[in-house]
Design a protein around this motif. Structure first.
Motif, PDB file in Angstrom:
ATOM      1  N   PRO A  50       0.800  -1.235   0.000  1.00 15.21           N
ATOM      2  CA  PRO A  50       0.000   0.000   0.000  1.00 15.21           C
ATOM      3  C   PRO A  50       0.827   1.277   0.000  1.00 15.21           C
ATOM      4  CG  PRO A  50      -1.021  -1.609   1.432  1.00 15.21           C
ATOM      5  CD  PRO A  50       0.289  -2.201   0.995  1.00 15.21           C
ATOM      6  N   ASN A  51       2.020   1.275   0.589  1.00 13.83           N
ATOM      7  CA  ASN A  51       2.837   2.489   0.575  1.00 13.83           C
ATOM      8  C   ASN A  51       3.206   2.889  -0.843  1.00 13.83           C
ATOM      9  OD1 ASN A  51       4.364  -0.030   1.033  1.00 13.83           O
ATOM     10  ND2 ASN A  51       6.194   1.227   0.920  1.00 13.83           N
ATOM     11  N   ALA A  52       3.627   1.923  -1.659  1.00 10.39           N
ATOM     12  CA  ALA A  52       3.971   2.242  -3.040  1.00 10.39           C
ATOM     13  C   ALA A  52       2.740   2.607  -3.855  1.00 10.39           C
ATOM     14  CB  ALA A  52       4.700   1.066  -3.680  1.00 10.39           C
ATOM     15  N   LEU A  53       1.633   1.939  -3.587  1.00 13.91           N
ATOM     16  CA  LEU A  53       0.413   2.241  -4.324  1.00 13.91           C
ATOM     17  C   LEU A  53      -0.067   3.661  -4.026  1.00 13.91           C
ATOM     18  CD1 LEU A  53      -1.342  -1.195  -3.886  1.00 13.91           C
ATOM     19  CD2 LEU A  53      -0.432  -0.256  -6.015  1.00 13.91           C
ATOM     20  N   ARG A  54       0.089   4.120  -2.786  1.00 15.33           N
ATOM     21  CA  ARG A  54      -0.249   5.508  -2.486  1.00 15.33           C
ATOM     22  C   ARG A  54       0.678   6.463  -3.231  1.00 15.33           C
ATOM     23  NH1 ARG A  54      -0.405   3.349   2.867  1.00 15.33           N
ATOM     24  NH2 ARG A  54      -2.549   2.880   3.477  1.00 15.33           N
ATOM     25  N   GLY A  55       1.939   6.061  -3.363  1.00 14.23           N
ATOM     26  CA  GLY A  55       2.839   6.874  -4.163  1.00 14.23           C
ATOM     27  C   GLY A  55       2.372   6.958  -5.605  1.00 14.23           C
ATOM     28  N   LEU A  56       1.944   5.840  -6.160  1.00 16.64           N
ATOM     29  CA  LEU A  56       1.447   5.841  -7.535  1.00 16.64           C
ATOM     30  C   LEU A  56       0.136   6.619  -7.665  1.00 16.64           C
ATOM     31  CD1 LEU A  56       2.272   2.174  -8.596  1.00 16.64           C
ATOM     32  CD2 LEU A  56       3.539   4.266  -9.157  1.00 16.64           C
ATOM     33  N   ASP A  57      -0.639   6.685  -6.582  1.00 13.68           N
ATOM     34  CA  ASP A  57      -1.833   7.548  -6.595  1.00 13.68           C
ATOM     35  C   ASP A  57      -1.459   8.989  -6.923  1.00 13.68           C
ATOM     36  OD1 ASP A  57      -3.687   5.587  -5.948  1.00 13.68           O
ATOM     37  OD2 ASP A  57      -3.577   5.956  -3.792  1.00 13.68           O
ATOM     38  N   ALA A  58      -0.308   9.417  -6.430  1.00 13.04           N
ATOM     39  CA  ALA A  58       0.101  10.811  -6.615  1.00 13.04           C
ATOM     40  C   ALA A  58       0.370  11.144  -8.078  1.00 13.04           C
ATOM     41  CB  ALA A  58       1.346  11.106  -5.770  1.00 13.04           C
ATOM     42  N   ILE A  59       0.563  10.122  -8.916  1.00  9.58           N
ATOM     43  CA  ILE A  59       0.752  10.363 -10.352  1.00  9.58           C
ATOM     44  C   ILE A  59      -0.390   9.762 -11.167  1.00  9.58           C
ATOM     45  CG2 ILE A  59       3.250  10.636 -10.206  1.00  9.58           C
ATOM     46  CD1 ILE A  59       3.542   7.738 -11.167  1.00  9.58           C
ATOM     47  N   GLY A  60      -1.499   9.470 -10.491  1.00 10.93           N
ATOM     48  CA  GLY A  60      -2.693   9.011 -11.190  1.00 10.93           C
ATOM     49  C   GLY A  60      -2.650   7.583 -11.667  1.00 10.93           C
ATOM     50  N   LEU A  61      -1.798   6.749 -11.099  1.00  9.49           N
ATOM     51  CA  LEU A  61      -1.611   5.386 -11.594  1.00  9.49           C
ATOM     52  C   LEU A  61      -2.034   4.323 -10.595  1.00  9.49           C
ATOM     53  CD1 LEU A  61      -0.550   3.747 -13.973  1.00  9.49           C
ATOM     54  CD2 LEU A  61       1.762   3.996 -13.047  1.00  9.49           C
ATOM     55  N   GLY A  62      -2.335   4.718  -9.355  1.00 13.21           N
ATOM     56  CA  GLY A  62      -2.581   3.739  -8.308  1.00 13.21           C
ATOM     57  C   GLY A  62      -3.718   2.790  -8.607  1.00 13.21           C
ATOM     58  N   ASP A  63      -4.866   3.311  -9.032  1.00 12.80           N
ATOM     59  CA  ASP A  63      -6.021   2.442  -9.255  1.00 12.80           C
ATOM     60  C   ASP A  63      -5.809   1.492 -10.424  1.00 12.80           C
ATOM     61  OD1 ASP A  63      -7.406   3.380  -7.101  1.00 12.80           O
ATOM     62  OD2 ASP A  63      -8.705   4.732  -8.246  1.00 12.80           O
ATOM     63  N   ASP A  64      -5.107   1.936 -11.455  1.00 16.00           N
ATOM     64  CA  ASP A  64      -4.815   1.044 -12.575  1.00 16.00           C
ATOM     65  C   ASP A  64      -4.013  -0.174 -12.095  1.00 16.00           C
ATOM     66  OD1 ASP A  64      -6.075   2.798 -14.228  1.00 16.00           O
ATOM     67  OD2 ASP A  64      -4.250   3.586 -15.158  1.00 16.00           O
ATOM     68  N   ILE A  65      -3.080   0.050 -11.181  1.00 13.93           N
ATOM     69  CA  ILE A  65      -2.252  -1.047 -10.690  1.00 13.93           C
ATOM     70  C   ILE A  65      -3.021  -1.896  -9.685  1.00 13.93           C
ATOM     71  CG2 ILE A  65      -0.098  -1.617  -9.530  1.00 13.93           C
ATOM     72  CD1 ILE A  65       0.150  -0.455 -12.389  1.00 13.93           C
ATOM     73  N   PHE A 369       3.567 -12.269   8.610  1.00 15.25           N
ATOM     74  CA  PHE A 369       3.648 -11.627   7.297  1.00 15.25           C
ATOM     75  C   PHE A 369       3.136 -10.203   7.345  1.00 15.25           C
ATOM     76  CE2 PHE A 369       1.399 -10.623   3.337  1.00 15.25           C
ATOM     77  CZ  PHE A 369       2.460 -10.661   2.443  1.00 15.25           C
ATOM     78  N   LEU A 370       2.021  -9.979   8.056  1.00 14.09           N
ATOM     79  CA  LEU A 370       1.446  -8.636   8.133  1.00 14.09           C
ATOM     80  C   LEU A 370       2.214  -7.755   9.102  1.00 14.09           C
ATOM     81  CD1 LEU A 370      -2.398  -9.361   8.108  1.00 14.09           C
ATOM     82  CD2 LEU A 370      -0.902  -8.793   6.198  1.00 14.09           C
ATOM     83  N   ARG A 371       2.618  -8.297  10.232  1.00  9.58           N
ATOM     84  CA  ARG A 371       3.349  -7.487  11.205  1.00  9.58           C
ATOM     85  C   ARG A 371       4.660  -6.966  10.636  1.00  9.58           C
ATOM     86  NH1 ARG A 371       1.691 -11.412  15.104  1.00  9.58           N
ATOM     87  NH2 ARG A 371       3.779 -12.324  15.183  1.00  9.58           N
ATOM     88  N   GLY A 372       5.231  -7.721   9.697  1.00  9.20           N
ATOM     89  CA  GLY A 372       6.483  -7.283   9.090  1.00  9.20           C
ATOM     90  C   GLY A 372       6.362  -5.987   8.308  1.00  9.20           C
ATOM     91  N   PHE A 373       5.120  -5.597   7.958  1.00 10.75           N
ATOM     92  CA  PHE A 373       4.909  -4.371   7.193  1.00 10.75           C
ATOM     93  C   PHE A 373       4.498  -3.188   8.056  1.00 10.75           C
ATOM     94  CE2 PHE A 373       4.565  -7.521   3.822  1.00 10.75           C
ATOM     95  CZ  PHE A 373       5.279  -6.911   2.810  1.00 10.75           C
ATOM     96  N   ASP A 374       4.341  -3.401   9.351  1.00 12.07           N
ATOM     97  CA  ASP A 374       3.999  -2.288  10.232  1.00 12.07           C
ATOM     98  C   ASP A 374       5.092  -1.219  10.158  1.00 12.07           C
ATOM     99  OD1 ASP A 374       1.683  -3.523  11.043  1.00 12.07           O
ATOM    100  OD2 ASP A 374       2.491  -4.272  12.937  1.00 12.07           O
ATOM    101  N   GLY A 375       4.670   0.034  10.033  1.00 14.30           N
ATOM    102  CA  GLY A 375       5.628   1.125   9.909  1.00 14.30           C
ATOM    103  C   GLY A 375       6.194   1.288   8.518  1.00 14.30           C
ATOM    104  N   ILE A 376       5.827   0.404   7.608  1.00 18.43           N
ATOM    105  CA  ILE A 376       6.293   0.473   6.226  1.00 18.43           C
ATOM    106  C   ILE A 376       5.119   0.731   5.290  1.00 18.43           C
ATOM    107  CG2 ILE A 376       7.368  -0.799   4.328  1.00 18.43           C
ATOM    108  CD1 ILE A 376       8.982  -2.342   6.400  1.00 18.43           C
ATOM    109  N   ALA A 377       4.117  -0.150   5.347  1.00 14.48           N
ATOM    110  CA  ALA A 377       2.997  -0.070   4.409  1.00 14.48           C
ATOM    111  C   ALA A 377       2.074   1.096   4.684  1.00 14.48           C
ATOM    112  CB  ALA A 377       2.205  -1.379   4.427  1.00 14.48           C
TER     113      ALA A 377
END
Length: 396
Positions: A50-65, A369-377
């Motif tokens: 989700p962190n990268a997808l939010r970044g892609l939202d900023a350039i209008g690409l998040g939902d496509d991905i 698996f999920l806890r490993g993304f805390d503070g990242i995602a």
């Protein structure tokens, strides 16, 4: 960086193209210089959190991905026998982090990014080197980049030239550079019709394996194992995978049976153990592996490159970029190194203790698996709101 009028991006990978699109959207004249004859990347997949997808939202690409997400059911962590150590699902991941985890082929992401640039913005077969980093406080001293066709000047140079970055060496010649992480990896993307399985990663003794479905019907599988640097199979890498993983649980034997030797890619893993003093110098910014190469154990290499690119396009100057990115990427790299030590354990007793602890912890709370993304995602770009309409309002 909003004030850049002329930007040169060295490297046409995920970080470089994301930066190019973000800068182009903010009005910069962008030129991407890619050494390879085409933008076609290595034949492997990438996981976008989700962190990268939010970044892609900023350039209008998040939902496509997001629409390319193939993980709909259960998955998790297994032992080589097939025993589940930790289970989770796509819905749990989305609830915890406010968005899905998306796995797609790197070529698909590259194509989506390149399509958002002007047709003449990308130059392939264009090897580039830094001639002068320029001086940010001196309008008379732009950065200069050498190419086969002559020198180019720029207000900003984005160095996205990978783990063995020549630009990084030019900016910080005293830095020791990347070190061997102690293990090698294999990757394969193949069709696997008629085989049903749950998305999983499997941890053995000094070895791991992962199998995940892609939206286009293919399967992405990867493996990693402790090995001497530079080692290669005496015959072929598919045969090496059979020797190491052929007796592991389904669907691993089916993947190996369907793969051809030429489908298997092998690469040693390196990371930057000693953080750089900064992620910029003069008018040059380093992004992605050029700045902070990390082991793939958190699946964050490409994700952090996207964060870099989006942040770079939004901050006011390069010192602010370093201030925003250096502490975060240093912490994530160190976490990835710790995870690598955990999943590459080789001792029989230690791995048994590890597996039992994972199983017990997962019963007591969210899956490892999920806890490993805390503070990242949960990362968000510096300046909301985002372009995608489906981003939750509480993310703004």
């Amino acid at each position: 960086m909003g004030r850049a009028e002329r930007a040169i991006v060295i490297g046409g990978g995920i970080g470089g193209l994301t930066a190019a699109v973000a800068l182009h959207r903010r009005g910069a004249r962008v030129t991407v210089l890619e050494r390879a004859p085409s933008l076609e990347p290595v034949g492997a997949a990438i996981s976008l959190a989700p962190n990268a997808l939010r970044g892609l939202d900023a350039i209008g690409l998040g939902d496509d991905i997001r629409a390319l997400s193939a993980w709909q059911g259960d998955g998790g962590l297994r032992a080589p026998s097939g025993r589940w150590l930790s289970r989770t699902g796509a819905a749990a991941a989305e609830e915890r982090f406010g968005g899905p985890l998306v796995l797609l082929h790197r070529a698909t992401l590259i194509d989506h990014l390149a399509a958002r640039l002007p047709p003449d913005a990308v130059r392939t077969a264009a090897a580039a080197h830094l001639v002068d980093p320029g001086e940010a406080g001196d309008p008379g001293r732009p950065a200069r980049v050498g190419t086969p066709d002559g020198e180019l000047e720029a207000d900003l140079v984005v160095a996205a030239d990978g783990i063995h970055s020549a630009v990084r060496r030019a900016l910080f010649p005293d830095h020791p550079g990347p070190v061997y992480s102690g293990f090698t990896t294999w990757r394969v993307v193949i069709p696997l019709p008629g085989v049903e399985f749950a998305s999983h990663e499997t941890w053995g003794r000094g070895r791991i394996w992962g199998t995940h479905p892609l939206k286009d019907g293919r399967v992405y599988a990867y493996a990693a194992a402790v090995a001497p640097a530079g080692e290669h199979a005496p015959d072929d890498e598919r045969a090496e995978l059979l020797r190491r993983y052929g007796d592991w649980h389904d669907p691993i034997p089916a993947v190996l049976a369907a793969a051809r030797p030429e489908d298997v890619l092998r690469h040693d893993v390196h990371h930057i153990a000693e953080p750089l003093p900064a992620h910029h110098r003069g008018r040059v910014a380093l992004v992605g592996d050029a700045a902070h190469a990390m082991p793939p154990t958190l699946g964050q290499g490409g994700n952090q490159a996207i964060e870099d690119a989006i942040t770079l396009s939004l901050v006011d100057d390069l010192p602010a970029y370093t201030a925003a990115r250096l502490p975060r990427t240093t912490a994530i790299t160190r976490r990835a190194v710790r995870v690598a030590r955990l999943n590459m354990m080789t001792g029989r007793v230690g791995t048994a203790v590890r597996d039992n602890a994972i199983a017990a912890l997962s019963k007591a709370g969210p899956a490892l698996f999920l806890r490993g993304f805390d503070g990242i995602a949960d990362w968000r770009p510096p300046r909301p709101p985002y372009a995608a309409q489906r981003t939750r309002t509480d993310e703004g």
